[in-house]
Write a protein that holds these residues in place. Sequence first.
Motif, PDB file in Angstrom:
ATOM      1  N   HIS A   1       0.789  -1.227   0.000  1.00  0.00           N
ATOM      2  CA  HIS A   1       0.000   0.000   0.000  1.00  0.00           C
ATOM      3  C   HIS A   1       0.827   1.285   0.000  1.00  0.00           C
ATOM      4  O   HIS A   1       0.341   2.321  -0.456  1.00  0.00           O
ATOM      5  N   THR A   2       2.034   1.257   0.537  1.00  0.00           N
ATOM      6  CA  THR A   2       2.894   2.451   0.527  1.00  0.00           C
ATOM      7  C   THR A   2       4.307   2.058   0.092  1.00  0.00           C
ATOM      8  O   THR A   2       5.251   2.122   0.885  1.00  0.00           O
ATOM      9  N   PRO A   3       4.499   1.677  -1.169  1.00  0.00           N
ATOM     10  CA  PRO A   3       5.842   1.272  -1.603  1.00  0.00           C
ATOM     11  C   PRO A   3       6.820   2.440  -1.663  1.00  0.00           C
ATOM     12  O   PRO A   3       8.030   2.236  -1.607  1.00  0.00           O
ATOM     13  N   GLU A   4       6.306   3.671  -1.749  1.00  0.00           N
ATOM     14  CA  GLU A   4       7.221   4.816  -1.802  1.00  0.00           C
ATOM     15  C   GLU A   4       7.990   4.998  -0.496  1.00  0.00           C
ATOM     16  O   GLU A   4       9.031   5.652  -0.476  1.00  0.00           O
TER      17      GLU A   4
ATOM     18  N   VAL B   1       9.575   2.673   0.883  1.00  0.00           N
ATOM     19  CA  VAL B   1      10.776   1.851   0.722  1.00  0.00           C
ATOM     20  C   VAL B   1      11.569   2.277  -0.505  1.00  0.00           C
ATOM     21  O   VAL B   1      12.786   2.425  -0.453  1.00  0.00           O
ATOM     22  N   PHE B   2      10.872   2.469  -1.631  1.00  0.00           N
ATOM     23  CA  PHE B   2      11.546   2.729  -2.900  1.00  0.00           C
ATOM     24  C   PHE B   2      11.749   4.204  -3.201  1.00  0.00           C
ATOM     25  O   PHE B   2      12.391   4.539  -4.177  1.00  0.00           O
ATOM     26  N   GLY B   3      11.200   5.086  -2.413  1.00  0.00           N
ATOM     27  CA  GLY B   3      11.352   6.515  -2.638  1.00  0.00           C
ATOM     28  C   GLY B   3      10.088   7.131  -3.215  1.00  0.00           C
ATOM     29  O   GLY B   3       9.218   6.444  -3.736  1.00  0.00           O
ATOM     30  N   HIS B   4       9.982   8.461  -3.139  1.00  0.00           N
ATOM     31  CA  HIS B   4       8.776   9.161  -3.556  1.00  0.00           C
ATOM     32  C   HIS B   4       8.814   9.600  -5.014  1.00  0.00           C
ATOM     33  O   HIS B   4       7.830  10.099  -5.524  1.00  0.00           O
ATOM     34  N   PHE B   5       9.941   9.449  -5.680  1.00  0.00           N
ATOM     35  CA  PHE B   5      10.098   9.962  -7.036  1.00  0.00           C
ATOM     36  C   PHE B   5      10.186   8.804  -8.016  1.00  0.00           C
ATOM     37  O   PHE B   5      10.610   7.711  -7.657  1.00  0.00           O
ATOM     38  N   PRO B   6       9.815   9.022  -9.276  1.00  0.00           N
ATOM     39  CA  PRO B   6       9.915   7.930 -10.251  1.00  0.00           C
ATOM     40  C   PRO B   6      11.380   7.566 -10.502  1.00  0.00           C
ATOM     41  O   PRO B   6      12.264   8.424 -10.491  1.00  0.00           O
ATOM     42  N   TYR B   7      11.607   6.286 -10.729  1.00  0.00           N
ATOM     43  CA  TYR B   7      12.966   5.819 -10.971  1.00  0.00           C
ATOM     44  C   TYR B   7      13.411   6.290 -12.352  1.00  0.00           C
ATOM     45  O   TYR B   7      12.671   6.166 -13.324  1.00  0.00           O
ATOM     46  N   PRO B   8      14.636   6.854 -12.485  1.00  0.00           N
ATOM     47  CA  PRO B   8      15.087   7.365 -13.786  1.00  0.00           C
ATOM     48  C   PRO B   8      15.326   6.224 -14.784  1.00  0.00           C
ATOM     49  O   PRO B   8      15.708   5.120 -14.408  1.00  0.00           O
TER      50      PRO B   8
END
Length: 100
Positions: free
Chosen positions: A71-74, A76-83
């Motif tokens: 439900h909240t992967p950001e 862990v993976f961050g709030h910004f899209p992966y480049p």
Amino acid sequence: MSSLGRVVSVLRSGTYVLRQAGTKSGLRSAGSDSHVGPSYRQMPCVAKKPIFQAELLSGFMWFWILWHFWHTPEAVFGHFPYPDPSQWTDEELGIPRDEE
């Protein structure tokens, strides 16, 4: 004279504490279910209640972790899209120019 009175009062309280420490027993009780007796080269016999509690707690822990991964992967993976690495130039990657 007042300093002598303070010394006497400190000594009296110190002897009181030492006398009280000698009367207490050193036996501690951790409760009936939590103590496991010593065993030599044998697996300890553990009651079913602590095993059930441990499995319930670990199941809830994994539910909590996986629920938040879903439900909240950001978190862990961050709030910004992966480049997109295919969009990077050779200069940004530190690759020198081809000399022809």
